[in-house]
Design an enzyme around this catalytic site. Structure first.
Site, PDB file in Angstrom:
ATOM      1  N   ASN A   9     -13.860  34.445  22.098  1.00 24.17           N
ATOM      2  CA  ASN A   9     -13.234  35.766  22.168  1.00 24.17           C
ATOM      3  C   ASN A   9     -12.924  36.003  23.635  1.00 24.17           C
ATOM      4  O   ASN A   9     -13.826  36.275  24.426  1.00 24.17           O
ATOM      5  CB  ASN A   9     -14.200  36.833  21.628  1.00 24.17           C
ATOM      6  CG  ASN A   9     -13.657  38.249  21.820  1.00 24.17           C
ATOM      7  OD1 ASN A   9     -12.501  38.430  22.205  1.00 24.17           O
ATOM      8  ND2 ASN A   9     -14.496  39.245  21.573  1.00 24.17           N
ATOM      9  N   LYS A  11     -11.380  38.412  24.945  1.00 24.67           N
ATOM     10  CA  LYS A  11     -11.321  39.842  25.315  1.00 24.67           C
ATOM     11  C   LYS A  11     -10.060  40.081  26.155  1.00 24.67           C
ATOM     12  O   LYS A  11      -9.038  39.453  25.895  1.00 24.67           O
ATOM     13  CB  LYS A  11     -12.616  40.246  26.019  1.00 24.67           C
ATOM     14  CG  LYS A  11     -13.851  39.842  25.184  1.00 24.67           C
ATOM     15  CD  LYS A  11     -15.131  40.455  25.621  1.00 24.67           C
ATOM     16  CE  LYS A  11     -16.261  39.990  24.699  1.00 24.67           C
ATOM     17  NZ  LYS A  11     -17.549  40.562  25.000  1.00 24.67           N
ATOM     18  N   HIS A  94     -15.201  44.566  16.418  1.00 24.85           N
ATOM     19  CA  HIS A  94     -16.044  44.180  17.556  1.00 24.85           C
ATOM     20  C   HIS A  94     -16.735  45.428  18.110  1.00 24.85           C
ATOM     21  O   HIS A  94     -16.144  46.512  18.124  1.00 24.85           O
ATOM     22  CB  HIS A  94     -15.188  43.506  18.635  1.00 24.85           C
ATOM     23  CG  HIS A  94     -16.027  42.858  19.694  1.00 24.85           C
ATOM     24  ND1 HIS A  94     -16.602  43.570  20.720  1.00 24.85           N
ATOM     25  CD2 HIS A  94     -16.430  41.570  19.850  1.00 24.85           C
ATOM     26  CE1 HIS A  94     -17.315  42.733  21.466  1.00 24.85           C
ATOM     27  NE2 HIS A  94     -17.230  41.526  20.959  1.00 24.85           N
ATOM     28  N   GLU A  96     -17.210  46.425  21.006  1.00 32.86           N
ATOM     29  CA  GLU A  96     -16.461  47.105  22.077  1.00 32.86           C
ATOM     30  C   GLU A  96     -15.398  48.023  21.483  1.00 32.86           C
ATOM     31  O   GLU A  96     -15.116  49.091  22.015  1.00 32.86           O
ATOM     32  CB  GLU A  96     -15.848  46.063  23.024  1.00 32.86           C
ATOM     33  CG  GLU A  96     -16.923  45.443  23.911  1.00 32.86           C
ATOM     34  CD  GLU A  96     -16.648  44.018  24.349  1.00 32.86           C
ATOM     35  OE1 GLU A  96     -15.505  43.541  24.225  1.00 32.86           O
ATOM     36  OE2 GLU A  96     -17.607  43.365  24.814  1.00 32.86           O
ATOM     37  N   GLU A 166     -23.592  40.141  16.294  1.00 36.72           N
ATOM     38  CA  GLU A 166     -23.589  40.262  17.753  1.00 36.72           C
ATOM     39  C   GLU A 166     -24.438  41.457  18.170  1.00 36.72           C
ATOM     40  O   GLU A 166     -23.954  42.591  18.193  1.00 36.72           O
ATOM     41  CB  GLU A 166     -22.161  40.480  18.269  1.00 36.72           C
ATOM     42  CG  GLU A 166     -21.198  39.360  17.946  1.00 36.72           C
ATOM     43  CD  GLU A 166     -20.062  39.287  18.949  1.00 36.72           C
ATOM     44  OE1 GLU A 166     -19.862  38.205  19.509  1.00 36.72           O
ATOM     45  OE2 GLU A 166     -19.396  40.310  19.210  1.00 36.72           O
ATOM     46  N   GLY A 172     -22.554  40.097  26.995  1.00 30.67           N
ATOM     47  CA  GLY A 172     -22.184  40.191  28.415  1.00 30.67           C
ATOM     48  C   GLY A 172     -23.362  40.454  29.347  1.00 30.67           C
ATOM     49  O   GLY A 172     -23.176  40.782  30.512  1.00 30.67           O
ATOM     50  N   SER A 212     -23.892  36.344  24.738  1.00 31.56           N
ATOM     51  CA  SER A 212     -24.357  35.459  25.807  1.00 31.56           C
ATOM     52  C   SER A 212     -24.647  34.037  25.331  1.00 31.56           C
ATOM     53  O   SER A 212     -25.626  33.426  25.759  1.00 31.56           O
ATOM     54  CB  SER A 212     -25.581  36.065  26.518  1.00 31.56           C
ATOM     55  OG  SER A 212     -25.245  37.314  27.100  1.00 31.56           O
TER      56      SER A 212
END
Ligand code: 13P
Length: 251
Positions: A9, A11, A94, A96, A166, A172, A212
């Site tokens: 991904n 992003k 996702h 985010e 996730e 991250g 991660s």
């Protein structure tokens, strides 16, 4: 035996020239893998990525889509638009997007249905926040997100969903979940699917781990009983590192 699916991904990273260079460099390094390799790239890179992956085993995905086919939705891109240019996969829900763009379990569900209507394969993200984890709510949250995401889908569709577990605290941050923890959360997602759609379906659903993921820990994660690959953020932006993750089962 379920296949392993390893998706990057990207992003909001990478320009068209960087995309072409990345794919040209990684293609020979992953050409012999039996694992599925997907790159989910920004909309502006899709066309370049699709042209560059021709004659390789790399598949291309988008990172979001709208559930309507067209209409007055400024700035949005529909599943139909992705399908006609040759996109195969799309990330949906996702964390985010849930956090910054107010995506809900309901919009996630609508998008998954629209993805199937347009013959796209959805990669659906679920995962708990640190606070929810500390309150002991992980299992409850991920089961609920899974149930609501899949609501109203046929057994055949559920079999073809890819779920990415996730945990938000792992994204991250460099804090990868332990393989035991990730496998146990993924087992509970699979159990939830089994309780609604039956064992034959739940045994076929690909469930990835994301958060991660690095090459040093990929093998340990992906060789557990229930983790069927990974959704990789930062490490998917580096050719060598991502190729090592894809080839985790070599040497
Ligand atoms: P990182 O691998 O950078 O933690 O990102 C994970 C992720 O959000 C993939 O969708």
């Amino acid at each position: 035996m379920r296949r392993k699916v390893i998706a990057g991904n990207w992003k909001m990273n990478m320009l068209p020239d960087e995309t072409i260079k990345f794919i040209d460099e990684i293609a020979p390094l992953v050409k012999d893998t039996k694992n599925e390799v997907i790159l989910c790239v920004p909309y502006t890179d899709l066309f370049y990525a699709l042209l560059t992956v021709q004659n390789t085993n790399i598949k291309i995905g988008a990172q979001n889509m709208h559930w309507e086919e067209n209409g007055a939705y400024t700035g949005e891109v529909s599943g139909k638009m992705l399908k006609v240019i040759g996109v195969e996969y799309v990330i949906i829900g996702h964390s985010e997007r849930r956090q910054y763009y107010a995506e809900t379990d309901e919009t996630v569900n609508k998008k998954i249905k629209s993805a199937f209507a347009n013959e796209l394969k959805p990669i659906v993200c679920v995962g708990e926040t640190l606070e929810q984890r500390e309150e002991g709510k992980t299992e409850e949250i991920i089961k609920q997100q899974t149930r609501l995401a899949l609501e109203g889908l046929s057994n055949e569709q559920v079999k073809n969903v890819i779920i990415a577990y996730e945990p938000i605290w792992a994204i991250g941050t460099g804090k990868t979940a332990t393989s035991e923890d990730a496998n146990s959360s993924i087992k509970s997602i699979r159990k939830e699917i089994e309780s609604i759609y039956g064992k034959e379906v739940s045994e076929q659903v690909i469930i990835q781990y994301g958060g991660s993921v690095k090459s040093e820990i990929a093998k340990e994660l992906f060789e557990t009983s229930d983790i069927d690959g990974g959704l990789v953020g930062g490490a998917s932006l580096k050719v060598e590192e991502f190729s090592k993750i894809v080839n985790y089962d070599k040497n």
